[in-house]
Motif scaffolding. Structure first.
Motif, PDB file in Angstrom:
ATOM      1  N   ASP A 197      -9.571   3.038   4.877  1.00  0.00           N
ATOM      2  CA  ASP A 197      -9.170   4.399   4.499  1.00  0.00           C
ATOM      3  C   ASP A 197      -9.440   5.398   5.624  1.00  0.00           C
ATOM      4  O   ASP A 197      -8.653   6.335   5.835  1.00  0.00           O
ATOM      5  N   LEU A 238       5.071   4.508   6.459  1.00  0.00           N
ATOM      6  CA  LEU A 238       4.154   5.612   6.189  1.00  0.00           C
ATOM      7  C   LEU A 238       4.489   6.837   7.020  1.00  0.00           C
ATOM      8  O   LEU A 238       3.953   7.920   6.798  1.00  0.00           O
ATOM      9  N   ARG A 258       0.858   3.061   1.724  1.00  0.00           N
ATOM     10  CA  ARG A 258      -0.587   3.190   1.936  1.00  0.00           C
ATOM     11  C   ARG A 258      -1.342   2.192   1.057  1.00  0.00           C
ATOM     12  O   ARG A 258      -2.256   1.505   1.517  1.00  0.00           O
ATOM     13  N   ARG A 268      -3.632  -1.231   2.066  1.00  0.00           N
ATOM     14  CA  ARG A 268      -4.966  -1.540   1.553  1.00  0.00           C
ATOM     15  C   ARG A 268      -4.981  -2.938   0.930  1.00  0.00           C
ATOM     16  O   ARG A 268      -5.945  -3.693   1.079  1.00  0.00           O
ATOM     17  N   ALA A 319      -2.871   9.215   9.825  1.00  0.00           N
ATOM     18  CA  ALA A 319      -2.029  10.245   9.196  1.00  0.00           C
ATOM     19  C   ALA A 319      -1.958  11.516  10.024  1.00  0.00           C
ATOM     20  O   ALA A 319      -1.030  12.323   9.860  1.00  0.00           O
ATOM     21  N   LEU A 351      -6.664   4.922   8.074  1.00  0.00           N
ATOM     22  CA  LEU A 351      -5.409   5.486   7.580  1.00  0.00           C
ATOM     23  C   LEU A 351      -5.450   7.018   7.604  1.00  0.00           C
ATOM     24  O   LEU A 351      -4.429   7.655   7.873  1.00  0.00           O
TER      25      LEU A 351
END
Length: 221
Positions: A211, A129, A82, A86, A218, A214
């Motif tokens: 973010d 991930l 993660r 970024r 998730a 992500l």
């Protein structure tokens, strides 16, 4: 009559030519990159350059591959995919901000190694991930499009401000003032956002978007 610069006697490498082209592109944009300008900067003849690159298109592509390649190789994965994502995203944002022509070139020739490297790195990190295989392709595509799209637009905006000799803070203040004067009944969100627009940081807003992506990714299962 002005004296010509002495012709260089050392051999030219493709890397030296590409870095010189990058400097020209950074100074004056794509229109400034000509083989005449390149021979002048390198104090050499056309033949020495054509020995390494076929034409301007090849040179633009090579310069783009070089810039993006340095971002990709500069990211070290330390067990936290993660955070690596970024870092990759911010590295691309900064690279395109510093070299605005890169964003245009990536959209023009999506089959080039530079964009393939971006997809490979982001897709691989999303795989690490734990993104499920059926949704991995779409997740990687969405994130890559966000990163390159926002980075390219930010660079384009910065170039427009520079061309118009406008200060970014003054420009944002002007836009925020116009937003603040809008009817809050008709534009409630825009009216409230005026304060944030005035003082926002482009890089922080960009990372906030990464973010958000992500966080959404998730939830895929």
């Amino acid at each position: 009559m002005a004296k010509r610069a002495p012709r260089r006697t050392d051999g030219l490498s493709r890397e030296v030519i590409v870095r010189a082209a990058t400097a020209i592109l950074d100074d004056g944009g794509e229109t400034a990159l000509t083989f005449r300008a390149l021979t002048t900067r390198l104090s050499t003849g056309y033949g020495a350059i054509y020995h390494h690159v076929e034409n301007k298109s090849d040179l633009l592509a090579a310069a783009t591959d070089d810039v993006v390649g340095r971002v990709m190789t500069g990211v070290v994965v330390d067990g936290d995919p993660r955070e690596a994502l970024r870092t990759v995203a911010l590295g691309l944002f900064d690279a395109i901000d510093a070299h605005p022509w890169v964003g245009t070139q990536l959209s023009r020739e999506p089959w080039r190694p530079a964009l393939l490297a971006v997809y490979e790195r982001i897709g691989g990190l999303l795989d690490e991930l734990g993104v499920p295989e059926p949704t991995l392709f779409d997740a990687a595509g969405a994130l890559v499009n966000y990163v390159l799209g926002v980075a390219g637009q930010n660079a384009a905006n910065a170039r427009l401000l520079t061309a118009g000799e406008n200060d970014r803070a003054a420009f944002l203040t002007s836009v925020a003032d116009r937003w603040a004067r809008l009817d809050p009944g008709e534009f409630p969100f825009v009216h409230k956002a005026a304060t944030r627009l005035r003082d926002h940081d482009d890089r922080e807003q960009f990372l906030a978007g990464v973010d958000i992506f992500l966080a959404g990714i998730a939830t895929l299962g």
